[in-house]
Design a protein around this motif. Structure first.
Motif, PDB file in Angstrom:
ATOM      1  N   ASN A  61      -2.625  -3.242 -11.640  1.00  0.00           N
ATOM      2  CA  ASN A  61      -1.226  -3.198 -12.045  1.00  0.00           C
ATOM      3  C   ASN A  61      -1.052  -2.271 -13.244  1.00  0.00           C
ATOM      4  O   ASN A  61      -2.013  -1.900 -13.913  1.00  0.00           O
ATOM      5  CB  ASN A  61      -0.684  -4.597 -12.326  1.00  0.00           C
ATOM      6  N   ILE A  97      -7.137  -1.261  -6.540  1.00  0.00           N
ATOM      7  CA  ILE A  97      -5.730  -1.418  -6.887  1.00  0.00           C
ATOM      8  C   ILE A  97      -5.651  -2.249  -8.159  1.00  0.00           C
ATOM      9  O   ILE A  97      -6.469  -3.152  -8.377  1.00  0.00           O
ATOM     10  CB  ILE A  97      -4.907  -2.061  -5.740  1.00  0.00           C
ATOM     11  N   TYR A 113      -8.493  -5.615  -5.738  1.00  0.00           N
ATOM     12  CA  TYR A 113      -7.781  -5.704  -7.014  1.00  0.00           C
ATOM     13  C   TYR A 113      -8.806  -5.857  -8.138  1.00  0.00           C
ATOM     14  O   TYR A 113      -9.664  -6.728  -8.099  1.00  0.00           O
ATOM     15  CB  TYR A 113      -6.818  -6.892  -7.023  1.00  0.00           C
ATOM     16  N   THR A 160      -3.685  -4.868  -0.013  1.00  0.00           N
ATOM     17  CA  THR A 160      -4.947  -5.588   0.175  1.00  0.00           C
ATOM     18  C   THR A 160      -5.009  -6.393   1.465  1.00  0.00           C
ATOM     19  O   THR A 160      -6.084  -6.525   2.049  1.00  0.00           O
ATOM     20  CB  THR A 160      -5.223  -6.533  -1.013  1.00  0.00           C
ATOM     21  N   ARG A 214       0.922  -5.960  -4.418  1.00  0.00           N
ATOM     22  CA  ARG A 214      -0.485  -5.613  -4.147  1.00  0.00           C
ATOM     23  C   ARG A 214      -0.974  -6.126  -2.805  1.00  0.00           C
ATOM     24  O   ARG A 214      -1.822  -5.509  -2.165  1.00  0.00           O
ATOM     25  CB  ARG A 214      -1.396  -6.062  -5.282  1.00  0.00           C
TER      26      ARG A 214
END
Length: 182
Positions: free
Chosen positions: A100, A98, A82, A69, A65
């Motif tokens: 997971n 974003i 996130y 980012t 990530r």
């Protein structure tokens, strides 16, 4: 889109891939490591947001990530945030989210609120029998713009490619298998 909409530092293959993918609206970026799939996915999400006015979602393993980012997002002038839940998405000012795979698969983020989504390291869709593949095929149906990116497609494994096509909504898995074996 015109290539002038893209950063001037994009390489020719990135320009071509982005134009092709956005024109399709649902596409796979099967490219080797180091060819800039992260920046391409971000550019696609930027165009989707500009077109739909909706937030966009990138789904990636937690370990990558920061590429979105901290590295390529800022390089493209994008604040990629996130988020773990729908509440965090709603409170976020940025249109570029974003998360997971587990957050989406387990229902903590409703994908229908996004104008588009891109699955990074999408090899999790390889196995049709996996919980992630089954869940994602169903929940992403209302998402108009869908992209997958991986450096590890197995072109010799036709079932894997069919699973990607099924997720993208470009070819139903059952129809593909029927056509293949006719």
């Amino acid at each position: 889109r015109r290539s002038s909409d893209l950063p001037e530092w994009f390489k020719p293959h990135q320009v071509d891939a982005c134009h092709w993918a956005i024109r399709k609206g649902r596409a796979a970026l099967f490219e080797s490591f180091g060819l800039g799939k992260t920046a391409q996915q971000l550019q696609l999400m930027k165009w989707v947001h500009e077109h739909t006015g909706k937030k966009t979602l990138i789904i990636a393993p937690l370990g990558v990530r920061q590429e979105f980012t901290r590295k390529d997002g800022p390089k493209l002038g994008m604040n990629v945030v996130y988020c773990r839940t729908d509440a965090e998405v709603a409170a976020c000012d940025s249109p570029y989210i974003i998360t997971n795979y587990e957050r989406v698969r387990d229902g903590q983020i409703d994908v229908s609120q996004f104008g588009g989504a891109s699955l990074d390291e999408s090899s999790c869709l390889r196995s049709y029998g996996s919980l992630t593949t089954q869940t994602f095929v169903d929940i992403f149906k209302p998402v108009e713009y869908r992209f997958v990116a991986t450096a590890t497609p197995s072109p010799n494994e036709f079932l894997e490619l069919i699973n990607y096509a099924h997720f993208l909504g470009v070819l139903d898995r059952g129809q593909a298998l029927t056509r293949f074996f006719q």
